[in-house]
Design a protein around this motif. Structure first.
Motif, short mmCIF file in Angstrom:
data_model
loop_
_atom_site.label_atom_id
_atom_site.label_comp_id
_atom_site.label_asym_id
_atom_site.label_seq_id
_atom_site.Cartn_x
_atom_site.Cartn_y
_atom_site.Cartn_z
N MET A 47 0.82 -1.20 0.00
CA MET A 47 0.00 0.00 0.00
C MET A 47 0.86 1.26 0.00
O MET A 47 0.68 2.17 -0.81
CB MET A 47 -0.92 0.02 1.21
CG MET A 47 -1.90 1.18 1.23
SD MET A 47 -2.62 1.41 2.87
CE MET A 47 -1.20 2.06 3.77
N ARG A 48 1.85 1.30 0.90
CA ARG A 48 2.73 2.47 0.98
C ARG A 48 3.59 2.59 -0.29
O ARG A 48 3.86 3.70 -0.76
CB ARG A 48 3.62 2.38 2.22
CG ARG A 48 4.52 3.59 2.38
CD ARG A 48 4.97 3.84 3.80
NE ARG A 48 5.48 2.68 4.49
CZ ARG A 48 6.07 2.74 5.68
NH1 ARG A 48 6.20 3.90 6.29
NH2 ARG A 48 6.51 1.66 6.28
N ALA A 49 3.97 1.45 -0.87
CA ALA A 49 4.78 1.47 -2.09
C ALA A 49 4.00 2.07 -3.25
O ALA A 49 4.53 2.89 -4.01
CB ALA A 49 5.25 0.06 -2.43
N PHE A 50 2.74 1.69 -3.39
CA PHE A 50 1.91 2.26 -4.46
C PHE A 50 1.69 3.75 -4.24
O PHE A 50 1.63 4.53 -5.20
CB PHE A 50 0.56 1.54 -4.52
CG PHE A 50 0.62 0.17 -5.14
CD1 PHE A 50 1.23 -0.04 -6.36
CD2 PHE A 50 0.05 -0.92 -4.50
CE1 PHE A 50 1.28 -1.30 -6.95
CE2 PHE A 50 0.08 -2.19 -5.06
CZ PHE A 50 0.71 -2.38 -6.29
N LEU A 60 -4.54 1.61 -7.17
CA LEU A 60 -3.95 0.40 -6.59
C LEU A 60 -3.83 0.50 -5.07
O LEU A 60 -3.97 -0.50 -4.37
CB LEU A 60 -2.58 0.14 -7.22
CG LEU A 60 -2.61 -0.36 -8.67
CD1 LEU A 60 -1.19 -0.36 -9.27
CD2 LEU A 60 -3.21 -1.76 -8.75
N VAL A 61 -3.57 1.71 -4.57
CA VAL A 61 -3.54 1.91 -3.11
C VAL A 61 -4.91 1.56 -2.53
O VAL A 61 -5.03 0.81 -1.56
CB VAL A 61 -3.18 3.36 -2.74
CG1 VAL A 61 -3.29 3.56 -1.23
CG2 VAL A 61 -1.77 3.71 -3.20
N LEU A 62 -5.95 2.11 -3.13
CA LEU A 62 -7.30 1.89 -2.63
C LEU A 62 -7.71 0.42 -2.75
O LEU A 62 -8.37 -0.13 -1.86
CB LEU A 62 -8.29 2.78 -3.38
CG LEU A 62 -8.10 4.28 -3.12
CD1 LEU A 62 -8.88 5.10 -4.14
CD2 LEU A 62 -8.54 4.64 -1.72
N LYS A 63 -7.30 -0.22 -3.82
CA LYS A 63 -7.59 -1.65 -4.01
C LYS A 63 -6.92 -2.46 -2.91
O LYS A 63 -7.52 -3.37 -2.33
CB LYS A 63 -7.10 -2.10 -5.38
CG LYS A 63 -7.36 -3.56 -5.71
CD LYS A 63 -6.96 -3.87 -7.14
CE LYS A 63 -7.26 -5.31 -7.51
NZ LYS A 63 -6.42 -6.28 -6.82
N ASN A 75 -7.03 -3.52 7.53
CA ASN A 75 -6.23 -3.03 8.66
C ASN A 75 -5.12 -2.08 8.22
O ASN A 75 -4.49 -1.43 9.06
CB ASN A 75 -5.63 -4.20 9.44
CG ASN A 75 -6.68 -4.99 10.19
OD1 ASN A 75 -7.71 -4.45 10.56
ND2 ASN A 75 -6.44 -6.27 10.40
N HIS A 76 -4.87 -2.02 6.93
CA HIS A 76 -3.84 -1.13 6.37
C HIS A 76 -4.54 0.00 5.64
O HIS A 76 -4.99 -0.17 4.50
CB HIS A 76 -2.93 -1.88 5.40
CG HIS A 76 -2.14 -2.98 6.04
ND1 HIS A 76 -1.26 -3.76 5.34
CD2 HIS A 76 -2.09 -3.41 7.31
CE1 HIS A 76 -0.71 -4.65 6.16
NE2 HIS A 76 -1.20 -4.46 7.36
N GLN A 77 -4.68 1.13 6.29
CA GLN A 77 -5.38 2.26 5.68
C GLN A 77 -4.51 3.51 5.67
O GLN A 77 -3.64 3.68 6.51
CB GLN A 77 -6.69 2.53 6.42
CG GLN A 77 -7.70 1.40 6.29
CD GLN A 77 -9.02 1.74 6.94
OE1 GLN A 77 -9.18 2.77 7.58
NE2 GLN A 77 -10.00 0.86 6.77
N SER A 78 -4.79 4.37 4.71
CA SER A 78 -4.06 5.63 4.57
C SER A 78 -5.06 6.75 4.37
O SER A 78 -6.27 6.56 4.54
CB SER A 78 -3.10 5.54 3.38
OG SER A 78 -3.85 5.50 2.16
N THR A 79 -4.57 7.91 3.99
CA THR A 79 -5.46 9.04 3.69
C THR A 79 -5.65 9.23 2.19
O THR A 79 -6.14 10.27 1.74
CB THR A 79 -4.89 10.35 4.29
OG1 THR A 79 -3.57 10.58 3.77
CG2 THR A 79 -4.84 10.29 5.80
#
Length: 201
Positions: free
Chosen positions: A68-71, A93-96, A103-107
């Motif tokens: 997620m962080r890589a995308f 891809l981050v949202l996917k 459990n892995h979420q961002s803004t």
């Protein structure tokens, strides 16, 4: 150099690269994380290097934990290179990945629409609005609420949404007792606020 400075370089040259890879050889369980973190520090200054590091991450990663962080870093790097279509794909891809691993979420759910709206990427408007509605329940900080309402205001030229965004920008302290400056709207949004004021009137 402190113990963690070696993977937090804002500049990149032969000497920095040599130190980084020398330290990376000794890393074990956190190797993937170090590569992605270093790439994140270079996404704006040297995006091609950042993208190379992200490619290396995907080629050598032991698991998908940092995907997620890589995308997200990939998207920022593509934006720095003005490769808009590629950046939009990385944001998706981050949202996917977030949907696959809740459990892995961002803004990104507000950052992506905000970039679309402020950069006037009209081909992404429909999807940006869909993302805003889909993840609206996540809204917590004033900054998130600002971006959420500002994105809708800018895309739809909606005076009500502009007013709500401006209200969020006026908040001066968070609800967190010991971190009252977390998630507030900063001066870097001043130009967008000027546009919102025009829309709201």
């Amino acid at each position: 150099m402190s113990s963690d400075d070696w993977y937090r370089n804002y500049e990149w040259n032969a000497e920095v690269e040599a130190v980084f890879y020398d330290k990376l050889k000794r890393a074990r369980s956190q190797r993937d994380q170090y590569v992605v973190i270093q790439a994140s520090y270079l996404a704006e200054s040297t995006p091609k290097v950042a993208l190379s590091l992200i490619d290396e991450y995907f080629d050598t990663r032991k698991d998908q934990y940092e995907d997620m962080r890589a995308f997200w870093v990939q998207a920022r790097s593509f934006m720095s290179l003005n490769q808009i279509e590629s950046a939009m794909e990385s944001f998706r891809l981050v949202l996917k990945r977030e949907d696959e691993f809740p459990n892995h979420q961002s803004t990104v759910y507000v950052d992506y629409p905000y970039i679309v709206a402020t950069q006037a990427i009209d081909l992404e408007y429909k999807n940006a609005l869909y993302v805003l509605e889909k993840y609206a329940s996540r809204l917590m900080f004033a900054l998130d609420k600002f971006k959420w309402h500002a994105s809708k205001a800018l895309i739809n030229l909606d005076a009500k949404e502009a007013s709500l965004a401006l209200q969020a920008a006026e908040i001066k302290s968070s609800d967190f007792r010991f971190h009252q400056d977390v998630g507030l709207v900063g001066k870097e949004h001043a130009e967008v606020i000027k546009v919102l004021i025009k829309i709201s009137t």
